[in-house]
Design a protein around this motif. Structure first.
Motif, PDB file in Angstrom:
ATOM      1  N   LEU A 158       5.697   3.890  -0.484  1.00 44.88           N
ATOM      2  CA  LEU A 158       5.528   2.511  -0.927  1.00 44.88           C
ATOM      3  C   LEU A 158       4.367   1.844  -0.192  1.00 44.88           C
ATOM      4  CD1 LEU A 158       6.458   0.163  -2.663  1.00 44.88           C
ATOM      5  CD2 LEU A 158       8.113  -0.414  -0.872  1.00 44.88           C
ATOM      6  N   ALA A 159       4.199   2.150   1.093  1.00 42.41           N
ATOM      7  CA  ALA A 159       3.070   1.597   1.843  1.00 42.41           C
ATOM      8  C   ALA A 159       1.745   2.003   1.208  1.00 42.41           C
ATOM      9  CB  ALA A 159       3.128   2.062   3.295  1.00 42.41           C
ATOM     10  N   CYS A 160       1.675   3.249   0.730  1.00 40.77           N
ATOM     11  CA  CYS A 160       0.450   3.705   0.061  1.00 40.77           C
ATOM     12  C   CYS A 160       0.193   2.908  -1.211  1.00 40.77           C
ATOM     13  CB  CYS A 160       0.559   5.194  -0.268  1.00 40.77           C
ATOM     14  SG  CYS A 160       0.578   6.302   1.156  1.00 40.77           S
ATOM     15  N   TYR A 161       1.251   2.673  -2.002  1.00 42.19           N
ATOM     16  CA  TYR A 161       1.094   1.900  -3.234  1.00 42.19           C
ATOM     17  C   TYR A 161       0.656   0.469  -2.937  1.00 42.19           C
ATOM     18  CZ  TYR A 161       2.771   5.222  -6.730  1.00 42.19           C
ATOM     19  OH  TYR A 161       2.874   6.291  -7.594  1.00 42.19           O
ATOM     20  N   LEU A 162       1.268  -0.151  -1.936  1.00 42.46           N
ATOM     21  CA  LEU A 162       0.928  -1.545  -1.630  1.00 42.46           C
ATOM     22  C   LEU A 162      -0.466  -1.663  -1.033  1.00 42.46           C
ATOM     23  CD1 LEU A 162       4.334  -2.827  -0.225  1.00 42.46           C
ATOM     24  CD2 LEU A 162       3.400  -3.112  -2.525  1.00 42.46           C
ATOM     25  N   ALA A 163      -0.837  -0.676  -0.200  1.00 43.14           N
ATOM     26  CA  ALA A 163      -2.190  -0.702   0.373  1.00 43.14           C
ATOM     27  C   ALA A 163      -3.229  -0.561  -0.727  1.00 43.14           C
ATOM     28  CB  ALA A 163      -2.334   0.411   1.405  1.00 43.14           C
ATOM     29  N   ARG A 164      -2.924   0.238  -1.744  1.00 40.00           N
ATOM     30  CA  ARG A 164      -3.852   0.397  -2.866  1.00 40.00           C
ATOM     31  C   ARG A 164      -4.048  -0.928  -3.604  1.00 40.00           C
ATOM     32  NH1 ARG A 164      -2.705   4.294  -8.012  1.00 40.00           N
ATOM     33  NH2 ARG A 164      -1.042   2.756  -8.321  1.00 40.00           N
ATOM     34  N   ARG A 165      -3.049  -1.783  -3.539  1.00 41.86           N
ATOM     35  CA  ARG A 165      -3.156  -3.079  -4.194  1.00 41.86           C
ATOM     36  C   ARG A 165      -3.899  -4.094  -3.327  1.00 41.86           C
ATOM     37  NH1 ARG A 165       0.159  -2.921  -8.625  1.00 41.86           N
ATOM     38  NH2 ARG A 165      -0.316  -5.124  -8.985  1.00 41.86           N
ATOM     39  N   GLY A 166      -4.286  -3.693  -2.130  1.00 45.21           N
ATOM     40  CA  GLY A 166      -5.062  -4.569  -1.273  1.00 45.21           C
ATOM     41  C   GLY A 166      -4.262  -5.344  -0.259  1.00 45.21           C
ATOM     42  N   HIS A 167      -2.979  -4.986  -0.062  1.00 44.13           N
ATOM     43  CA  HIS A 167      -2.138  -5.717   0.870  1.00 44.13           C
ATOM     44  C   HIS A 167      -2.129  -5.062   2.247  1.00 44.13           C
ATOM     45  CE1 HIS A 167      -0.926  -7.997  -2.541  1.00 44.13           C
ATOM     46  NE2 HIS A 167      -0.295  -6.993  -3.112  1.00 44.13           N
ATOM     47  N   HIS A 168      -1.862  -5.866   3.261  1.00 44.09           N
ATOM     48  CA  HIS A 168      -1.693  -5.345   4.616  1.00 44.09           C
ATOM     49  C   HIS A 168      -0.214  -5.028   4.814  1.00 44.09           C
ATOM     50  CE1 HIS A 168      -1.111  -5.358   8.993  1.00 44.09           C
ATOM     51  NE2 HIS A 168      -2.358  -4.923   9.042  1.00 44.09           N
ATOM     52  N   VAL A 169       0.074  -3.823   5.259  1.00 44.25           N
ATOM     53  CA  VAL A 169       1.452  -3.358   5.360  1.00 44.25           C
ATOM     54  C   VAL A 169       1.744  -2.928   6.797  1.00 44.25           C
ATOM     55  CG1 VAL A 169       3.169  -1.708   4.523  1.00 44.25           C
ATOM     56  CG2 VAL A 169       1.365  -2.520   2.979  1.00 44.25           C
ATOM     57  N   THR A 170       2.858  -3.406   7.340  1.00 39.45           N
ATOM     58  CA  THR A 170       3.343  -2.939   8.633  1.00 39.45           C
ATOM     59  C   THR A 170       4.690  -2.265   8.429  1.00 39.45           C
ATOM     60  OG1 THR A 170       2.258  -4.780   9.765  1.00 39.45           O
ATOM     61  CG2 THR A 170       3.921  -3.556  11.001  1.00 39.45           C
ATOM     62  N   LEU A 171       4.779  -1.012   8.848  1.00 41.40           N
ATOM     63  CA  LEU A 171       6.015  -0.245   8.775  1.00 41.40           C
ATOM     64  C   LEU A 171       6.686  -0.252  10.143  1.00 41.40           C
ATOM     65  CD1 LEU A 171       4.312   2.583   6.845  1.00 41.40           C
ATOM     66  CD2 LEU A 171       6.540   1.827   6.080  1.00 41.40           C
ATOM     67  N   TYR A 172       7.978  -0.553  10.190  1.00 39.33           N
ATOM     68  CA  TYR A 172       8.761  -0.484  11.419  1.00 39.33           C
ATOM     69  C   TYR A 172       9.792   0.631  11.274  1.00 39.33           C
ATOM     70  CZ  TYR A 172       6.765  -4.957  12.829  1.00 39.33           C
ATOM     71  OH  TYR A 172       5.903  -5.957  13.199  1.00 39.33           O
ATOM     72  N   GLU A 173       9.784   1.558  12.216  1.00 41.06           N
ATOM     73  CA  GLU A 173      10.665   2.726  12.156  1.00 41.06           C
ATOM     74  C   GLU A 173      11.445   2.843  13.462  1.00 41.06           C
ATOM     75  OE1 GLU A 173      12.865   5.754  11.589  1.00 41.06           O
ATOM     76  OE2 GLU A 173      11.617   5.085   9.896  1.00 41.06           O
ATOM     77  N   ARG A 174      12.760   3.008  13.347  1.00 43.56           N
ATOM     78  CA  ARG A 174      13.599   3.070  14.546  1.00 43.56           C
ATOM     79  C   ARG A 174      13.423   4.368  15.324  1.00 43.56           C
ATOM     80  NH1 ARG A 174      17.988   6.315  13.687  1.00 43.56           N
ATOM     81  NH2 ARG A 174      18.484   6.829  11.527  1.00 43.56           N
ATOM     82  N   ARG A 175      13.029   5.435  14.642  1.00 42.52           N
ATOM     83  CA  ARG A 175      12.875   6.729  15.312  1.00 42.52           C
ATOM     84  C   ARG A 175      11.493   6.857  15.948  1.00 42.52           C
ATOM     85  NH1 ARG A 175      13.748  10.310  10.154  1.00 42.52           N
ATOM     86  NH2 ARG A 175      12.296   8.687   9.487  1.00 42.52           N
ATOM     87  N   PRO A 176      11.334   7.861  16.845  1.00 40.11           N
ATOM     88  CA  PRO A 176       9.989   8.159  17.353  1.00 40.11           C
ATOM     89  C   PRO A 176       9.121   8.734  16.233  1.00 40.11           C
ATOM     90  CG  PRO A 176      11.702   9.143  18.738  1.00 40.11           C
ATOM     91  CD  PRO A 176      12.372   8.692  17.487  1.00 40.11           C
ATOM     92  N   ASP A 177       7.837   8.827  16.485  1.00 32.13           N
ATOM     93  CA  ASP A 177       6.897   9.379  15.519  1.00 32.13           C
ATOM     94  C   ASP A 177       7.284  10.834  15.221  1.00 32.13           C
ATOM     95  OD1 ASP A 177       4.705  10.375  14.099  1.00 32.13           O
ATOM     96  OD2 ASP A 177       3.266   9.162  15.223  1.00 32.13           O
ATOM     97  N   PRO A 178       7.644  11.167  13.964  1.00 27.73           N
ATOM     98  CA  PRO A 178       8.065  12.534  13.633  1.00 27.73           C
ATOM     99  C   PRO A 178       6.943  13.555  13.771  1.00 27.73           C
ATOM    100  CG  PRO A 178       7.814  11.244  11.634  1.00 27.73           C
ATOM    101  CD  PRO A 178       7.681  10.289  12.784  1.00 27.73           C
TER     102      PRO A 178
END
Length: 462
Positions: A40-60
């Motif tokens: 979804l972040a990829c889709y929204l970024a393609r639309r020109g929006h700034h996206v911040t993802l918050y993830e509870r786990r460490p970087d996989p």
């Protein structure tokens, strides 16, 4: 033109709407950097929006998958379509293994292959969840305007202001919050407390546990072009191939059966009796069985999927909105299709997020259907697929596909098309009625022809 709340902004009309250039970017917060959140972040970024993802786990990307929690995915047409729209399908499928049908393992070791389509041209694609998550995470972070923050467990959300609180004590404000944080979503947990929001969860009295069939001398020990199933009435085991030539096996057993195998001797004896052909291929059976956790199988339903009661709007996608059991292989595919549908809703709403999330509610008709079909398919996979009557029905279905242009089975409509789930059942019902009507018409014609021949042979009266 002035904005009118969260999600309203000016857009420039252009001939090529992909990607649409906006004079004003929206700040969108996605909770959950799993498969759906990253896509979804990829889709929204393609639309020109700034996206911040918050993830509870460490970087996989810095660690391997959790032990016994990988659950190989079967990516099919809906997921491929969502990836293709972003140009990600080639890279993802390059690491996947196509499976053209089911390989049934009888208790005596006999094998029966059931192709998914009449001409064997269709296949579902086995890929590890962790591998796919890393690919999508790389794709998201490569987009301008996408930021991912790991180790951020959401503990509070004010849906009126969009203020998010995290376990670390950090607080941030967001105008648009989208929960993509899975079946046990912290975002949905807050929405459930609001008046007018309904929620239900239905657990199966079954658990799942993962095992491994390793490669032998660097080669697969079973056919890698099939999804392997050991149907045993009330329980089953499945196995999907991996690029390292191993197989990830998943047991779907009643909880009492899983708990009863509490010693190495009982584990070995049970597998030797019920899965004799697999037992000899599992050198790590006992430590895998004893060390890997038991997962739960749940269907979750929520309505509505969004709330906008103040200066912010909050929505849900993927398992956070509609968790389903994995027996149709549609969990990730359905979540990816959510991204396509939300992108379509944003097109229709001119990137007015409150309006788009309201439009997105129409998808519930589809997710309710696939939730039911997934439950129904569990009974089919664990019990019916090994019966002669079921096999005869599949052969008849494939014969109809070859003989009647446009006739498509339910499985093909779900797995190898993007026909809305809610329309699949209607089409299958219509097809069956048409076949019955055509059969009745042929019988009537044959009877009339036979009767006509009989009358022709009757001598005329003097």
């Amino acid at each position: 033109m002035a904005g009118h709340g969260p999600g309203h902004h000016r857009r420039v009309r252009v001939d090529n709407p992909r990607p649409p250039p906006y004079e004003e970017e929206m700040e969108v917060t996605i909770v959950g950097a799993g498969l759906v959140g990253c896509l979804l972040a990829c889709y929204l970024a393609r639309r020109g929006h700034h996206v911040t993802l918050y993830e509870r786990r460490p970087d996989p990307r810095d660690r391997g998958p959790d032990r016994g929690r990988s659950i190989n995915l079967a990516i099919s047409q809906r997921g491929i379509d969502a990836l293709r729209r972003l140009g990600l399908d080639g890279k993802v499928l390059h690491a996947a293994l196509p499976m053209a049908g089911r390989m049934m393992h009888a208790p005596d070791g006999a094998l029966t292959f059931q192709p998914y389509s009449a001409d064997r041209s269709h296949a579902i694609n086995s890929i590890g969840r962790a591998d796919l998550n890393r690919e999508l995470l790389e794709a998201a972070t490569a987009q301008p305007g996408v930021e991912v923050r790991f180790g951020c467990r959401l503990t509070g959300l004010d849906e009126r202001t969009g203020r998010l609180r995290f376990e670390s004590g950090e607080e941030v404000d967001a105008g648009v919050v989208i929960g993509a944080d899975g079946a046990y979503s912290a975002v949905r947990a807050r929405l459930q407390q609001l008046p007018g929001v309904s929620f239900s969860q239905e657990y199966l009295d079954y658990g799942y546990k993962e095992l491994t069939i390793p490669a032998r001398n660097g080669e697969f020990v079973m056919d890698p072009g099939a999804l392997h199933i050991w149907p045993r009435g009330r329980s089953m085991m499945i196995a999907l191939p991996n690029p390292d030539r191993s197989f990830t096996c998943t047991l779907f057993w009643p909880h009492d059966t899983l708990a009863a195998l509490d010693t190495p001797q009982r584990i070995r004896a049970y597998f030797a009796e019920h899965y004799p052909d697999a037992f000899g291929l599992m050198p790590g059976l006992v430590p895998d069985y004893q060390g890997n956790p038991v997962g739960h199988l749940v269907t979750m339903r929520c309505s509505p999927w969004h709330a906008g009661v103040g200066n912010a709007v909050v929505g849900l996608v993927g398992d956070a909105a509609h968790a389903i059991v994995p027996f149709y292989g549609q969990g990730a595919n359905c979540g990816f299709e959510d991204c396509v549908e939300l992108d379509r809703c944003l097109d229709e709403a001119g990137d007015d997020f409150p309006r788009a999330l309201e439009l997105f509610e129409r998808r519930k008709a589809d997710t309710d259907v696939i939730a039911r079909l997934a439950l129904d398919n569990f009974v089919e996979m664990r019990d019916k697929v090994g019966s002669r009557l079921f096999l005869a029905g599949k052969r008849l279905e494939h014969a109809l596909e070859r003989a009647l242009p446009g006739y498509v089975s339910r499985y093909e409509l779900v797995s190898f098309s993007t026909t809305p789930y809610s329309q699949v059942e209607r089409r299958v019902t219509w097809q069956r009625r048409a076949v019955v009507a055509a059969g009745a018409a042929l019988v009537a014609l044959a009877f009339a022809a036979r009767r006509g021949r009989g009358l022709a042979r009757t001598p005329e009266a003097d």
